[in-house]
Design an enzyme around this catalytic site. Structure first.
Site, PDB file in Angstrom:
ATOM      1  N   LYS A 172       0.837  -1.210   0.000  1.00 53.46           N
ATOM      2  CA  LYS A 172       0.000   0.000   0.000  1.00 53.46           C
ATOM      3  C   LYS A 172       0.875   1.265   0.000  1.00 53.46           C
ATOM      4  CE  LYS A 172      -3.264   2.974   0.596  1.00 53.46           C
ATOM      5  NZ  LYS A 172      -4.065   3.401  -0.530  1.00 53.46           N
ATOM      6  N   LYS A 240       1.375  11.856   5.073  1.00 56.93           N
ATOM      7  CA  LYS A 240       1.601  10.808   6.090  1.00 56.93           C
ATOM      8  C   LYS A 240       2.162   9.545   5.446  1.00 56.93           C
ATOM      9  CE  LYS A 240      -1.832   8.240   6.614  1.00 56.93           C
ATOM     10  NZ  LYS A 240      -2.493   6.974   6.312  1.00 56.93           N
TER      11      LYS A 240
END
Ligand code: NAP
Length: 289
Positions: A172, A240
């Protein structure tokens, strides 16, 4: 047999996911840090828990979908955290994008309680969540994935079993690095073209017939040309994820020079943003006063 679902995190993507399980007829108990955001789901049939622990207690399967590692830690291990409420034999599925090391820590804590853990971060956007067309990037035991597949089938169109705990989050993060770089690449190309006095549309017209075309750019280019940065995937979350990818690479001793440079661009735009914006707003880095 009825499967009781717990759901923690009703953000931009968590809420449409939870809604699909309510609509599919599952008993769903939700918790969100800001309870007001659950109001419409409660009207639609979900039950509101007062704490994460209370959402976990009746759950056969508990999903978490919160913003970042500190949010996962707070929801699982904070005051009245969910981990302490999970029953032996239940399954915890974390669909947040976090560090692979945190996924392994979640797995170990779950195992200590006799709970199976799966990391299942998603890709496919808020529109994919609304339509039940997400793609899950799964790490954990194949048998656990099999147990939760009937639920995933309401949320997504595909799930990849990528390996043991940590593998799903690793892939991911690599995917999001690629998206961030592609969108920044388009922003740079647009800066060059428009700075030369050629309209942005001319580049996009050619792009549509070229090898440079990419689905992510098909979605982000109209946002960039219309300067509509209403967040679908907020820039703060992409920032992030770039940080998490760089942290992982640093631990492994793998240089990621393009990602490191992109993170600086995303940092600059995030620092200057007055509101929550989509990561398509990375183009503001080249905005001239
Ligand atoms: N949006 C997308 O298109 C997308 C796509 C793929 C993956 N993801 C990933 O999915 C996850 C959720 O994304 P999102 O778009 O739903 O994010 P979001 O809209 O920012 O929502 C974040 C959620 O986390 C909760 N939260 C934040 N800090 C918390 C804390 N300290 N304690 C407890 N709860 C906390 C928020 O609660 P409040 O409501 O109280 O703020 C909210 O429910 C993220 O990891 C993101 O990277 C998102």
């Amino acid at each position: 047999m009825t499967v009781n679902v717990g759901w923690i995190g009703l953000g931009l993507i968590g809420k449409p996911m939870a809604r699909r399980l309510v609509q599919a007829g599952y008993p769903v108990t939700v918790w969100n840090r800001t309870p007001a955001k659950a109001a419409d789901l409660i009207r639609e049939g979900a039950r509101l828990a007062a704490t994460p622990r209370e959402a976990a207690a009746p759950a056969d399967v508990l999903f978490t979908c919160v913003s970042d590692p500190p949010a996962v830690e707070a929801a699982l291990w904070g005051d009245d955290g969910a981990m302490a409420g999970l029953r032996a034999g239940s399954v915890l599925v974390d669909s947040s994008t976090v560090a692979p090391a945190l996924a392994r820590r979640e797995a170990a804590a779950a195992a200590a309680r006799g709970v199976e853990f799966l990391e299942a971060p998603v890709t496919g956007g808020t529109w994919g969540a609304e339509k039940g067309e997400l793609v899950f990037l799964v790490g954990g035991e194949a048998a656990t994935l099999e147990r939760v597949q009937p639920l995933l089938a309401h949320l997504g169109k595909k799930w990849f079993h990528l390996g043991p705990h940590g593998a799903g989050q690793t892939v991911k993060l690599a995917m999001n690095m690629l998206y961030a770089l592609e969108v920044q690449g388009l922003a740079e190309a647009l800066a060059l073209v428009t700075g030369s006095g050629v309209p942005a549309d001319k580049l996009l017209e050619v792009l549509a017939s070229s090898m440079g075309r990419a689905p992510v750019l098909d979605i982000k280019a109209p946002m960039m040309t219309s300067r509509n940065f209403a967040p679908s995937f907020p820039l703060r979350l992409m920032h992030k994820d770039l940080g998490l990818a760089l942290e992982l690479a640093n631990q492994l001793g793998i240089p990621l020079p393009a990602t490191a440079a992109a993170r600086e661009t995303y940092s600059a735009v995030k620092g200057a943003a007055q509101e929550d914006v989509d990561y398509a707003a990375v183009m503001n880095f080249w905005r001239r006063p």
